[in-house]
Design an enzyme around this catalytic site. Structure first.
Site, PDB file in Angstrom:
ATOM      1  N   SER A 149       0.856  -1.291   0.009  1.00 20.95           N
ATOM      2  CA  SER A 149      -0.130   0.051   0.047  1.00 20.95           C
ATOM      3  C   SER A 149       0.687   1.319   0.141  1.00 20.95           C
ATOM      4  O   SER A 149       0.272   2.274  -0.180  1.00 20.95           O
ATOM      5  CB  SER A 149      -0.790  -0.142   1.211  1.00 20.95           C
ATOM      6  OG  SER A 149      -0.188   0.052   2.285  1.00 20.95           O
ATOM      7  N   LYS A 163      -6.115   3.319   9.117  1.00 22.36           N
ATOM      8  CA  LYS A 163      -5.180   4.441   8.482  1.00 22.36           C
ATOM      9  C   LYS A 163      -5.841   5.815   8.599  1.00 22.36           C
ATOM     10  O   LYS A 163      -5.214   6.831   8.975  1.00 22.36           O
ATOM     11  CB  LYS A 163      -4.833   3.992   6.999  1.00 22.36           C
ATOM     12  CG  LYS A 163      -4.073   2.735   7.028  1.00 22.36           C
ATOM     13  CD  LYS A 163      -4.177   2.280   5.653  1.00 22.36           C
ATOM     14  CE  LYS A 163      -3.148   0.919   5.218  1.00 22.36           C
ATOM     15  NZ  LYS A 163      -2.902   0.685   3.805  1.00 22.36           N
TER      16      LYS A 163
END
Length: 804
Positions: free
Chosen positions: A684, A727
């Site tokens: 990611s 996140k």
């Protein structure tokens, strides 16, 4: 031997015959006989009228009442009738004395009695002074003396009478009459006509009998010693009990076997377990109470009767009460609460629902264990926690086999015994931290426990009987989904990503503060912590997904307040954001932007860890060189591949980005992710890597208030990622304003709290060009960058070189 159906008159050539059962009469032998058969009584009456002599012959099959001629031996003993007495019951007692051996030439049978014609029977002649016969006779006498010592049924006086017998034939017959032999062996000895052979034959039989008696004596001695030892131990144990009772140590000595038998009948075992318990109890009764085997059996029975076979808790079916308990114990976690209420609702309709096992996955400190306790309280179940972290042995789940002292059941049966009911709530804590080695795979053993199709007949290796776990409610917890696939397939995963700042403040005010005040012996009137102080604790002293560190910081404040009150420094302490540093020290973290100013080659990424979400700084720099690439920061293989993919994306867009096409040949590339001691991996960060490279190559700064996450393809497309909520919470904690996420992750925004979505400017993107437009201060222009490269060659100190 011929059969004749006619009945001749009794003459000197014919003699009555008395058939014997289970006995052979030898010459010189005086023996009483009890006669009950009509033919035998008739033969005795005839014999009394004719010289008082009768032929004694044994029958081959003693069980026959009316034997045929072929069932009778043809060699017997001619005997004199010494005495005859008729008894009241119709039987006759006769005393006979054997005189000599006789051989039957012909039997004569009629309906009244047996009689026989005898042929001349002569024994082989022998020399009385033969040394061999003397030696055999002496050996026979010695052996018989040893036999008498071993066989207590023969009187010792017989030895003195035998010592006066000089005739070897009489000696053999007398000894044979006193030895316990089978009918066949006694008859074979009677039929031997050679005295030497008779001596040898009897000697062999006597030696065999002596061996048997010696073995019997050894067995008898062993049994006697064992019985004496057991009786001695029992006597000493009884003495100890009596002494203890006199001293008052114990009031009354219960009968252990009776207590176990009573418990076996009362605990409600199924038939299989009850039969096993009864069999083991029977073994225990025959064992010495001090033996090691008795200890093993006793411990096994104790476990077997202590397991809850039928005792249950009354499950609460009040959904409104359960919902209020969950709301009062936990703030937020709406999805978790909703799933629990659904489970309880199904339980009202189905007695034993076979739904999947709940698995709460989230970082440490988010309340997974406390949620399980609340579920137990809401359903009125007993609560039991089984920590699976670090378990390597399969026997921890299924139990140890009963092959050695100290073996015990597995954790499942142990905890069932501890809570005392068969329908508790089991918390399988840290299910993702199980290991495996040569002792087995505990994760595979756990399949039998969690599978509703199998756990109704769970077999613990120690108990060795089936036990139903179908009424147990299992809840598992884990920090990650690093769980074997077959085990994960049997569980329903509920993610608990973490708490927002507002949720942490609310939890601290409503739960943590009151708990710390109570645990440290404070009164509510002695301490007060303002909301601003709690907010500063969350912002400047903790950076976590859960509230564990927040709880520790509040406990630290309470300890210092208790100290001040005990030292009479203050009677009441008020903590605000102004005096917070006096209690907690200097601030540990900065709250606000991850970086104060925009920098070239530096990007803020978003990462997911077991502890929750976190900010990830990515740095890129270029230098004169030969086209080498250096990656530092303890990067994993997947993250290294993301850098390579980002480099390819940049090379494919050199014209549009205004970058020289041969930059990868003339300049060295260095990508670094700070905090190098921490391993980092995952796809990611691909978008962040690409933006850092473009910024370093174009000398355009990246906005410090922008964070990004997403996997990148060689075509520049941004792919979806996992752990979005964690996140975004990390971005909110870190003071980030704008977050760039993949367009495919828009569906995950539905589950986000409103304060998170309102506190962040979330921008979905699909292509890398969209990311460049948001992250960079300005878009790169398709132009030559010779002047920029000349600056590098001349060694001017530019922002590009100083990026770190």
């Amino acid at each position: 031997m011929d059969k004749d159906s006619t009945v001749p008159d009794i003459t000197e050539e014919t003699i009555p015959v008395l058939l014997l059962r289970d006995v052979v009469v030898y010459p010189y032998m005086v023996i009483p006989l009890f006669v009950g058969r009509e033919k035998s009584i008739k033969a005795l009456e005839v014999a009394m009228e004719f010289k008082q002599q009768i032929l004694l012959v044994a029958q081959k099959n003693p069980s026959l009442d009316d034997p045929k001629l072929e069932d009778i031996y043809d060699i017997g003993t001619l005997a004199n009738i010494l005495q005859l007495l008729k008894l009241p019951d119709g039987t006759v007692k006769v005393l006979v004395e054997g005189s000599e051996r006789a051989k039957v030439q012909q039997y004569v049978n009629n309906d009244s009695y047996f009689c026989a014609q005898l042929s001349q029977y002569k024994e082989k002649e022998y020399r009385v002074d033969s040394q061999e016969i003397k030696v055999l006779a002496r050996s026979l006498l010695n052996q018989f003396e040893q036999y008498v010592k071993l066989n207590k049924k023969i009187p010792h006086e017989i030895l003195s009478s035998l010592s006066g017998i000089d005739n070897p034939a009489r000696l053999v017959d007398t000894i044979a009459a006193h030895i316990t032999l089978k009918i066949e062996e006694k008859q074979s000895l009677l039929e031997v006509d050679d005295i030497q052979e008779r001596l040898e034959h009897l000697l062999a039989l006597l030696e065999s009998e002596i061996d048997i008696l010696q073995i019997e004596k050894q067995v008898r001695n062993r049994v006697k010693k064992q019985m004496e030892k057991s009786q001695r131990e029992y006597y000493l144990n009884e003495q100890i009990k009596a002494i203890q009772k006199e001293l008052g140590d114990i009031e009354d000595i219960p009968n252990e076997v009776e207590d176990l038998a009573s418990k076996i009948e009362k605990v409600g075992m199924p038939q299989e377990a009850k039969s096993k318990a009864r069999a083991e109890l029977s073994k225990l009764q025959m064992m010495s109470p001090m033996s090691a085997e008795a200890t093993v059996v006793r411990n096994y029975l104790d476990w077997l009767v202590d397991v809850p076979w039928k005792k249950r808790s009354k499950i609460s079916a009040n959904l409104v009460k359960a919902e209020s308990i969950l709301e009062s114990d936990h703030y937020g976690l709406e999805k978790v609460k909703e799933r629990i209420i659904e489970y309880l609702a199904v339980q009202q309709r189905v007695k034993y629902p076979k739904g999947p096992i709940l698995c709460l996955v989230g970082p440490p400190g988010v309340g997974k264990t406390s949620i399980a306790r609340s579920i137990a309280r809401a359903t009125n179940r007993k609560f039991s926690r089984i920590s699976l972290g670090g378990i390597r042995d399969e026997a921890e789940i299924r139990g140890h086999r009963r092959t050695y002292i100290g073996s015990m059941p597995g954790k499942i049966v142990q905890n069932l015994t501890k809570v005392g009911t068969k329908n508790p709530l089991f918390l399988l804590d840290e299910v993702d931290k199980m290991a495996m080695d040569f002792r087995g795979d505990p994760a595979s053993a756990l399949l039998e426990v969690l599978d509703p199709e199998q756990n109704h007949a769970f077999n613990d290796h120690y108990l060795e009987v089936d036990y139903s776990l179908s009424e147990v409610m299992f809840v598992a917890t884990a920090n990650t989904l690093n769980i074997p696939s077959p085990l994960l397939d049997r569980m329903e995963v509920i993610r608990i990503p973490g708490y927002t700042e507002d949720e942490k403040i609310n939890i601290a005010q409503n739960y943590l503060l009151s708990k710390s005040i109570r645990n440290h012996g404070l009164k509510k009137s002695e301490i007060s912590i303002s909301q601003n102080a709690i907010q500063d604790i969350v912002r400047y002293y903790t950076r976590e997904a859960g509230v564990r560190n927040l709880d520790q910081e509040i406990s630290k404040i309470c300890r210092k307040v208790v100290k001040n009150i005990q030292l009479n420094i203050a009677k009441k302490v008020a903590i605000t954001n102004k005096n917070l540093e006096k209690f907690l020290g200097v601030k540990q973290y900065r709250f606000g932007l991850a970086e104060d100013q925009d920098r070239v080659g530096q990007v803020t990424g978003l990462a997911w860890t077991e502890m929750g979400g976190d900010l990830l700084t990515i740095e890129a720099a270029i230098m004169l060189g030969t086209g080498k690439s250096v990656y530092t920061g303890h990067l994993g293989d997947v993250m290294r591949e993301s850098i390579q993919a980002a480099t390819t994306v940049v090379r494919n867009r050199t014209d549009r980005l205004g970058i020289a096409q041969d930059f990868y040949q003339k300049y060295d590339l260095h990508v670094h992710v700070p905090e190098g001691a921490i391993p980092k991996d995952g796809p990611s960060a691909g978008v962040g890597m690409c933006i850092a490279l473009v910024s370093a190559l174009t000398d355009i700064p990246v906005h410090a208030h922008v964070a990004m996450t997403g996997e990148i393809t060689l075509r520049g497309e941004v792919l979806a990622i996992g752990g979005l909520k964690e996140k975004l919470l990390a971005a909110l904690r870190g003071g980030i304003n704008v977050v760039i996420i993949p367009e495919e992750n828009c569906k995950d925004l539905v589950d986000l709290p409103e304060n998170v979505k309102s506190g962040l400017d979330i921008r979905p993107v699909r292509w890398i060009e969209d990311v460049l437009a948001i992250a960079l201060q300005k878009m790169p222009q398709p132009k030559e960058i010779e002047n920029h490269l000349i600056d590098v060659k001349e060694g001017k100190e530019s922002e590009l070189i100083r990026a770190h």
